[in-house]
Design a protein around this motif. Structure first.
Motif, mmCIF file in Angstrom:
data_model
loop_
_atom_site.group_PDB
_atom_site.id
_atom_site.type_symbol
_atom_site.label_atom_id
_atom_site.label_comp_id
_atom_site.label_asym_id
_atom_site.label_seq_id
_atom_site.Cartn_x
_atom_site.Cartn_y
_atom_site.Cartn_z
ATOM 1 N N LEU A 463 0.838 -1.202 0.000
ATOM 2 C CA LEU A 463 0.000 0.000 0.000
ATOM 3 C C LEU A 463 0.875 1.255 0.000
ATOM 4 O O LEU A 463 0.599 2.234 -0.735
ATOM 5 C CB LEU A 463 -0.906 -0.017 1.230
ATOM 6 N N GLU A 467 1.173 4.222 -2.982
ATOM 7 C CA GLU A 467 0.964 5.637 -2.717
ATOM 8 C C GLU A 467 2.193 6.464 -3.117
ATOM 9 O O GLU A 467 2.070 7.586 -3.621
ATOM 10 C CB GLU A 467 0.632 5.861 -1.244
ATOM 11 N N ARG A 519 -5.459 9.944 3.172
ATOM 12 C CA ARG A 519 -6.027 8.795 2.444
ATOM 13 C C ARG A 519 -5.286 7.506 2.797
ATOM 14 O O ARG A 519 -5.887 6.441 2.966
ATOM 15 C CB ARG A 519 -5.949 9.069 0.944
ATOM 16 N N LEU A 520 -3.985 7.586 2.901
ATOM 17 C CA LEU A 520 -3.188 6.402 3.236
ATOM 18 C C LEU A 520 -3.515 5.899 4.628
ATOM 19 O O LEU A 520 -3.616 4.688 4.860
ATOM 20 C CB LEU A 520 -1.705 6.756 3.127
ATOM 21 N N ASP A 522 -6.364 6.277 6.205
ATOM 22 C CA ASP A 522 -7.701 5.664 6.172
ATOM 23 C C ASP A 522 -7.630 4.229 5.635
ATOM 24 O O ASP A 522 -8.234 3.302 6.201
ATOM 25 C CB ASP A 522 -8.637 6.496 5.303
ATOM 26 N N LYS A 523 -6.881 4.060 4.531
ATOM 27 C CA LYS A 523 -6.744 2.705 3.966
ATOM 28 C C LYS A 523 -6.021 1.790 4.953
ATOM 29 O O LYS A 523 -6.386 0.627 5.126
ATOM 30 C CB LYS A 523 -5.970 2.782 2.649
ATOM 31 N N GLY A 524 -4.967 2.326 5.572
ATOM 32 C CA GLY A 524 -4.229 1.513 6.537
ATOM 33 C C GLY A 524 -5.071 1.135 7.737
ATOM 34 O O GLY A 524 -4.966 0.011 8.262
ATOM 35 N N ASP A 526 -8.346 0.748 7.806
ATOM 36 C CA ASP A 526 -9.252 -0.327 7.380
ATOM 37 C C ASP A 526 -8.519 -1.657 7.305
ATOM 38 O O ASP A 526 -9.067 -2.717 7.659
ATOM 39 C CB ASP A 526 -9.862 0.012 6.020
ATOM 40 N N LEU A 527 -7.273 -1.598 6.846
ATOM 41 C CA LEU A 527 -6.477 -2.818 6.722
ATOM 42 C C LEU A 527 -6.209 -3.445 8.090
ATOM 43 O O LEU A 527 -6.277 -4.669 8.262
ATOM 44 C CB LEU A 527 -5.164 -2.494 6.014
ATOM 45 N N THR A 530 -9.393 -5.044 9.272
ATOM 46 C CA THR A 530 -9.682 -6.247 8.485
ATOM 47 C C THR A 530 -8.862 -7.431 8.976
ATOM 48 O O THR A 530 -9.380 -8.541 9.171
ATOM 49 C CB THR A 530 -9.381 -5.992 6.995
#
Length: 571
Positions: A463, A467, A519-520, A522-524, A526-527, A530
């Protein structure tokens, strides 16, 4: 020898070997004529499939009795009721059952007039059930119409002088030896069952199944054991099913024959079985299996005559078959709901057990999320590495420490959940069959969790690389691209360190820009969640696997009640 008193339709009223004081041959008025009714047979077959689908694996207090009830239901449906309704004209099957040493085999041999079943002083004697019928009726029992689970065995015809060796040949397990004899009236078959209290479990189970296959239950007991619990359990079961029942009080010493018979009669009346035909056989030298092991003809003639009358008189036969079949069908009105209730209890227990696992892991899931928010991962070596970064610790070393700390946090969470499950299951009797799966900590859990966290790290690094590439294409004026490993380490620190690693987020914004950094993150984030769910759900599912493997579901309960409803309409 005292004079015997025989009433009603008994044969040989003045015979000293028969004592049936006050016996009645009459049966329940709720007897119907058995006609072949396809709809009723279909309803019973569907009900039988529902019973066969029942699983009662959890060791609840009433489970052993429910399992036995299920086995008896299947035995009666498979071995008796459905075959009887399909072939109303088939011979009557009289199963001779009783306790060890009651003289069942000697009685059968004496009724036949030759030795067909092994009798002796060693107990248990009867291991392989023996069925004896008239030669003209042989075809009814050659196939699998009744007792389909037993392999048919026919021995070569014995010469009369060799008949004492009948039954000595070793036979395979789960077999039924079929003999023919002209001494057995046409339309009747005798079956010598294993002991109902045999030391061999398989013999006891087989005896119960054979009795459930009977048109007539011939229960044999002795003067010394007529008050034992096991024979009375069978007598009460026969009364519950309203089966056609006859009792034989065997091996009664001459000097107490009147007293013992009166006491036995009183017990039968007290149990509501006063109308059951009773035959008494005194203690004789042949009772011990000496010589050819055959009782005098006068000792068994009344019972043989009673059985022959049941088989050959059309009205008596219809009364016998109708009573037993109707009794079994009527008993389903009570037995099926009881079995359905046992299924419901199993499902309720399974839900409780599964709920305990779900609750334990959900509690730990929330706890880990709170710990992540507080930055609990930034402890020990991870904290040291962060404080030394970037001067004394590299990005790779920081990532290693954070990954190790995150894995330890998840391992502690799984262990805490397992401990709570063991505690909850320890208070549940139903969990006894599953406690082995929870008896000790799972030593492989740590390796599985470490592997999952390492996967999370690889995905996080990928990820970060994506980016970085995106930021390079957008910011063409940038002279130097940020190092992906540095971005990954800062991202991991910002996600796992809480407020103490706020500077990691600020440094990401400097390297990538505020919007890209946000943004990074937020993705991290969620990761992280998960993989947190993946790890804990995987461990939870492993704890649930032994319970899931038992396949305890609610459907059989509804199917049993629905099948009974259809049967009741067809009745």
């Amino acid at each position: 020898m005292p004079e015997a008193h025989v009433l009603s339709r008994s044969v040989g009223a003045q015979d000293p070997y028969t004592l049936q004081k006050g016996s009645k041959i009459g049966h329940s008025s709720h007897v119907v004529t058995l006609d072949e009714r396809p709809q009723l047979i279909d309803a019973l077959s569907a009900l039988r499939d529902c019973v066969a689908a029942v699983r009662l694996p959890l060791p609840l207090p009433g489970a052993p009795r429910a399992r036995q009830a299920r086995a008896e239901l299947l035995a009666q449906l498979d071995d008796y009721l459905v075959p009887r309704l399909k072939d109303p004209d088939a011979p009557l099957l009289a199963v001779v059952g009783g306790s060890t040493g009651a003289g069942k085999s000697t009685l059968v041999n004496s009724l036949v007039g030759r030795r067909v079943s092994e009798a002796g002083v060693l107990r248990p004697t009867t291991r392989t059930p023996v069925l004896v019928c008239h030669p003209d009726d042989h075809h009814w029992f050659a196939g699998l119409r009744v007792l389909p689970q037993l392999t048919r065995v026919w021995l070569p015809h014995q010469d009369p002088q060799d008949e004492d060796h009948a039954g000595d040949e070793p036979l395979e397990e789960n077999s039924l030896r079929v003999e023919t004899s002209s001494a057995v009236p046409p339309g009747l078959a005798l079956l010598d069952a294993p002991d109902i209290d045999s030391l061999v479990v398989e013999n006891r189970l087989l005896a119960a199944e054979l009795i459930c296959a009977a048109d007539i239950w011939v229960m044999v007991t002795t003067a010394s054991r007529y008050a034992d619990a096991i024979p009375w359990h069978l007598l009460r079961t026969a009364k519950e099913y309203d089966a056609t029942l006859v009792t034989v009080l065997d091996r009664v010493p001459h000097q107490v024959i009147g007293e013992v018979s009166r006491q036995y009669e009183a017990l039968l009346h007290k149990a509501g079985l006063g109308d059951v035909p009773r035959f008494t056989i005194p203690e004789l030298p042949e009772s011990a299996g000496g010589g050819r092991g055959l009782l005098p003809e006068t000792a068994v003639a009344p019972l043989r005559a009673w059985l022959a009358h049941r088989a050959q008189d059309p009205a008596a036969r219809q009364q016998t078959v109708g009573r037993t079949a109707t009794g079994v069908i009527d008993s389903l009105d009570t037995r099926m709901p009881e079995l359905a209730a046992a299924v419901a209890a199993q499902y309720a227990a399974a839900v409780r057990l599964g709920g305990a696992v779900e609750a334990a892991y959900e509690e730990q899931r929330e706890r880990v999320r709170q710990q992540l928010a507080r930055g609990a991962v930034l402890a020990g070596d991870a904290r040291t590495r962060w404080r030394g970064y970037p001067r004394d610790s590299s990005a790779d070393e920081l990532l290693d420490a954070l990954v190790e700390s995150l894995a330890a946090l998840l391992q502690c969470a799984a262990a805490a959940a397992d401990e709570r499950v063991r505690d909850s299951w320890g208070r549940e009797p139903a969990a006894a069959a599953l406690c082995a799966a929870q008896a000790a900590p799972d030593r492989e859990a740590g390796e599985r969790i470490e592997l999952a966290v390492r996967r999370w790290r690889r995905v996080l690094e990928e990820l970060a690389e994506d980016e970085v590439r995106s930021s390079i294409r957008i910011a063409t004026s940038r002279t130097a691209a940020p190092d992906p490993e540095t971005v990954a380490a800062l991202l991991a620190a910002a996600l796992l360190g809480g407020r103490r690693t706020r500077s990691a987020g600020e440094r990401l914004a400097e390297l990538l820009g505020a919007q890209t950094a946000l943004r990074l993150r937020d993705k991290g984030g969620d990761l992280v969640l998960t993989y947190l769910d993946t790890v804990l759900n995987g461990e939870r599912d492993r704890r649930l696997a032994p319970l899931d493997a038992l396949e305890v579901t609610p459907e059989p309960q509804a199917e049993l009640i629905a099948a009974l409803s259809v049967l009741q309409k067809e009745k």
